[in-house]
Design an enzyme around this catalytic site. Structure first.
Site, PDB file in Angstrom:
ATOM      1  N   CYS A 192      26.124  41.920  34.193  1.00 13.55           N
ATOM      2  CA  CYS A 192      25.113  42.393  33.484  1.00 13.55           C
ATOM      3  C   CYS A 192      23.757  41.581  33.666  1.00 13.55           C
ATOM      4  CB  CYS A 192      25.311  42.165  32.013  1.00 13.55           C
ATOM      5  SG  CYS A 192      26.685  42.591  31.295  1.00 13.55           S
ATOM      6  N   ARG A 207      23.556  45.308  40.038  1.00 15.66           N
ATOM      7  CA  ARG A 207      24.714  44.586  39.594  1.00 15.66           C
ATOM      8  C   ARG A 207      25.627  45.475  38.611  1.00 15.66           C
ATOM      9  NH1 ARG A 207      23.601  39.044  39.064  1.00 15.66           N
ATOM     10  NH2 ARG A 207      25.061  38.833  36.973  1.00 15.66           N
ATOM     11  N   TRP A 243      26.846  45.671  30.994  1.00 13.88           N
ATOM     12  CA  TRP A 243      28.162  46.316  31.530  1.00 13.88           C
ATOM     13  C   TRP A 243      29.219  46.029  30.384  1.00 13.88           C
ATOM     14  CZ3 TRP A 243      33.177  44.714  33.539  1.00 13.88           C
ATOM     15  CH2 TRP A 243      33.734  45.591  34.248  1.00 13.88           C
ATOM     16  N   ASN A 298      25.945  37.675  28.562  1.00  5.61           N
ATOM     17  CA  ASN A 298      26.680  38.163  29.694  1.00  5.61           C
ATOM     18  C   ASN A 298      28.113  37.229  29.448  1.00  5.61           C
ATOM     19  OD1 ASN A 298      24.939  39.379  30.719  1.00  5.61           O
ATOM     20  ND2 ASN A 298      24.631  38.317  32.494  1.00  5.61           N
ATOM     21  N   GLY A 299      29.016  37.846  29.512  1.00  4.68           N
ATOM     22  CA  GLY A 299      30.383  37.010  29.427  1.00  4.68           C
ATOM     23  C   GLY A 299      31.327  37.804  28.256  1.00  4.68           C
ATOM     24  N   GLU A 302      47.155  47.414  53.094  1.00  4.91           N
ATOM     25  CA  GLU A 302      45.765  47.235  52.628  1.00  4.91           C
ATOM     26  C   GLU A 302      44.792  46.610  53.637  1.00  4.91           C
ATOM     27  OE1 GLU A 302      42.102  46.828  50.116  1.00  4.91           O
ATOM     28  OE2 GLU A 302      44.041  48.208  50.320  1.00  4.91           O
ATOM     29  N   LYS A 350      41.352  48.075  55.284  1.00  2.91           N
ATOM     30  CA  LYS A 350      40.285  47.321  55.180  1.00  2.91           C
ATOM     31  C   LYS A 350      39.277  47.493  56.603  1.00  2.91           C
ATOM     32  CE  LYS A 350      39.178  46.999  51.771  1.00  2.91           C
ATOM     33  NZ  LYS A 350      40.130  47.765  50.858  1.00  2.91           N
ATOM     34  N   GLU A 358      38.280  51.012  57.321  1.00  6.59           N
ATOM     35  CA  GLU A 358      37.129  51.373  56.613  1.00  6.59           C
ATOM     36  C   GLU A 358      35.710  50.839  57.023  1.00  6.59           C
ATOM     37  OE1 GLU A 358      38.188  51.936  51.929  1.00  6.59           O
ATOM     38  OE2 GLU A 358      38.505  49.956  52.575  1.00  6.59           O
ATOM     39  N   HIS A 373      61.625  51.508  64.860  1.00  5.91           N
ATOM     40  CA  HIS A 373      61.995  53.305  64.760  1.00  5.91           C
ATOM     41  C   HIS A 373      60.583  53.988  65.121  1.00  5.91           C
ATOM     42  CE1 HIS A 373      65.710  52.076  62.726  1.00  5.91           C
ATOM     43  NE2 HIS A 373      65.112  51.331  61.810  1.00  5.91           N
ATOM     44  N   LYS A 407      31.628  54.708  47.474  1.00  4.36           N
ATOM     45  CA  LYS A 407      32.229  54.010  46.273  1.00  4.36           C
ATOM     46  C   LYS A 407      33.108  54.415  45.347  1.00  4.36           C
ATOM     47  CE  LYS A 407      33.262  49.980  44.901  1.00  4.36           C
ATOM     48  NZ  LYS A 407      34.268  49.237  45.424  1.00  4.36           N
TER      49      LYS A 407
END
Length: 612
Positions: free
Chosen positions: A2, A27, A76, A102-103, A485, A489, A492, A508, A607
């Site tokens: 936030c 943010r 947020w 925030n938090g 993964e 990365k 991408e 194989h 995104k």
């Protein structure tokens, strides 16, 4: 996360606050609000949606007076859905005190229960509103706002970046921090507090960074900082030397790098308040109403895409090893198109960072149409998957700006580990084993930080391989999905072709690719597959392949074989991917940067994929 901004000085506060909120839009947020004090009256306007929606509301009948003190917030959502009521600022019963925050306040329910008994009235579903009423209660017997805030924060458990106004003291702002950043901008006859320097730099470059457990009082002419224990602190004034774009990234060159380095904090946030160490168990409040269905399900089915699908694969390993439950992992994009068979009692778990991934949302709706219980694991509060699931768990990773997911992946793995422990303990896993798992989880943020504190070897390896055309990533067990993964990365953000495989499958087929031009990344911790993966490394070296090995600290056996080694701390098998993926993320990042690629916005990618 936030955005926070507060201003006190001779200028009209409203345009300064609105511009500051716009500067912090990157943010991520779902609502915005403003509080001003003018002529002894508190004026609040807030609106779900974007800052522009708030501006329109103010312009269309919600006019705010000129004021020289005020604060603004972009929220947020964590507690309570994103709507006008839950948006910040929040006020006390008398509309004299306003707070933005925030938090997460972990003990807000206990405080709220106590305040309800004392006659306080709450209007929102947030944890933040509790703070306003707690300060109100303490303020009754405390001579000033500063001490009321300070004493209130001593009762609070959790994280906060807090800013408070009161009509009883309209010439000052009080701010407090514990775990959520706040910066004080020191001006000439004016002062500013914000969550991000991006909101300050146009007004002053002289700043003070508020520390954990510190409370600050801002007037137009100065700033006083004390500890929660009322000890005054002399703070060093520092000068901002970055331009606006860099500051928005927290001093990092790219959002992706910033988010990689945030992972000690985001991992902590994902398990905050959920670990029950003495019981060797966990608490997932979002699943309380369906926990019995999950525990007694004959089968769990994960549906996800991309990075979230890799997380689901690791979750499959976790659940089958520790909870002894049958698990299947599906590509969400294929799930609805192949007439999936769902049996009575099956539980379908959807994983999505944004909660808006179209393929995953379609899989959710197909599962619901067949009568299955559906669970959502996502990051964005109030997203479609969060709303349409029967129950769910938020990963609390905070907004992820970089298109290539990093911190969301590790937070997803934390939530899957929490789910595993919850089910396993309910199905008979010994308390002692649960305690072992929980204690190791608590060490993960520190272990991740140790990797991030020493990246020179990774940068060097990246410089050696930035002109390579192909990469192969190999791992066994839990580390096979981590290899997938790592390869994703690299694909991408650097546009280098990369494949991930189970290490045993190399012979194989993929072994045909191995030569002196093919780098092979092995994830090779000292686990039960150690001797097997040593043999796989031998096979690559026999064909002149170049080996990059992710190993445990003080590894000796692989040192004689690998061309390059990256060390990570030792952990339990199910947590190894959380540590191993950090150098893989950094390797991809540094290679991409050296190739001149736009790592935050790689070509052709979005995104949140909201089309099928």
């Amino acid at each position: 996360m936030c955005g926070i901004i507060g201003y006190i000085g001779p200028k009209n506060a409203l345009p300064i606050l609105l511009e500051g909120l716009k500067r912090m839009e990157y943010r991520g947020y779902d609502s915005a609000g403003i509080a001003l004090i003018s002529n002894g009256t508190l004026h609040i306007q807030k609106q779900a949606g974007k800052v522009d929606d708030l501006v329109k509301k103010i312009q269309n009948g919600g006019q705010l007076p000129e004021a020289h003190i005020g604060m603004g917030h972009t929220r947020w959502a964590t507690h309570g859905e994103p709507n006008d009521i839950n948006a910040h600022p929040h006020a006390d019963c008398r509309n004299e005190i306003a707070v933005i925050h925030n938090g997460i306040i972990e003990n807000y329910l206990a405080i709220k229960t106590k305040l309800l008994r004392e006659g306080h009235h709450f209007v929102s579903a947030t944890d933040t509103e509790v703070i306003a009423h707690l300060i109100e209660e303490i303020y009754k017997s405390t001579p000033n706002l500063f001490d009321a805030v300070r004493l209130a924060m001593k009762e609070v458990r959790g994280t906060y970046g807090l800013v408070v106004l009161s009509t009883r003291e309209p010439d000052r702002i009080v701010a407090a921090r514990m775990g959520s950043p706040l910066i004080l901008g020191i001006g000439d006859g004016e002062n500013i507090v914000a969550a991000d320097a991006a909101a300050i730099i146009e007004h002053t470059r002289q700043v003070v960074y508020l520390g954990d457990g510190e409370v600050a009082e801002l007037t137009a002419n100065g700033v006083v900082t004390k500890t929660l224990g009322d000890v005054e602190i002399t703070k060093e004034v520092q000068e901002l030397t970055f331009d606006l774009e860099q500051i928005e990234k927290g001093g990092f060159l790219h959002f992706m790098l910033k988010e990689i380095h945030e992972q000690p904090e985001t991992i902590q946030n994902s398990m905050r308040g959920r670990l029950l160490e003495e019981e060797g168990s966990v608490k997932l409040g979002g699943l309380s109403e369906v926990a019995h269905k999950i525990i007694h399900a004959p089968r769990l089915i994960f549906a996800a895409c991309g990075t979230s699908w890799h997380a689901a694969l690791i979750g499959e390993y976790m659940l089958e090893q520790y909870a002894h439950i049958s698990v299947e992992v599906e590509y969400a994009s294929e799930f609805r198109y192949r007439n999936p068979i769902l049996n009575k009692g099956d539980v379908v778990i959807l994983i999505s960072q944004s909660g808006e991934t179209a393929d995953t949302l379609a899989a959710l709706r197909e599962a619901k149409a067949q009568g299955a219980t559906v669970i959502g694991i996502c990051n964005v509060v109030g997203s479609s998957i969060a709303r349409e699931s029967d129950a769910g768990v938020y990963i609390h990773a905070g907004p992820e700006i970089g298109v290539a997911s990093t911190k969301a992946f590790t937070s997803q793995l934390i939530v899957l580990a929490l789910l595993t422990i919850m089910i396993a303990r309910s199905k008979g896993m010994p308390r002692e084993k649960g305690i072992e798992l929980v204690r190791e989880m608590k060490l993960l943020p520190e272990k991740v930080q140790s990797i991030l504190s020493n990246t020179k070897q990774i940068e060097y390896i990246a410089s050696e391989f930035n002109d390579i055309k192909n990469f192969l990533y190999l791992g066994r067990g839990y580390n096979f999905p981590a290899a997938l993964e790592g390869a994703l990365k690299l694909k991408e953000i650097s546009y280098i072709h990369a494949e991930g495989y189970p290490a045993a499958e190399m012979k194989h087929g993929p072994i045909a690719l191995i030569d002196e031009n093919m780098p092979v990344v092995f994830i090779a911790p000292h686990d039960r597959s150690y001797e097997k993966i040593m043999s796989n490394i031998q096979e690559v070296k026999a064909r002149r392949g170049r080996v990059i090995a992710i190993v445990n600290d003080e590894e000796d056996g692989i040192r004689q074989l690998a061309d390059y080694m990256i060390s990570v701390p030792t952990t339990l098998d199910l947590f190894t991917p959380i540590l191993a993926v950090i150098p893989l993320q950094l390797l991809a990042y540094y290679i991409a940067v050296s190739r001149g690629c736009n790592v935050d916005q790689p070509r052709n990618l979005a995104k949140s994929v909201t089309v099928e």
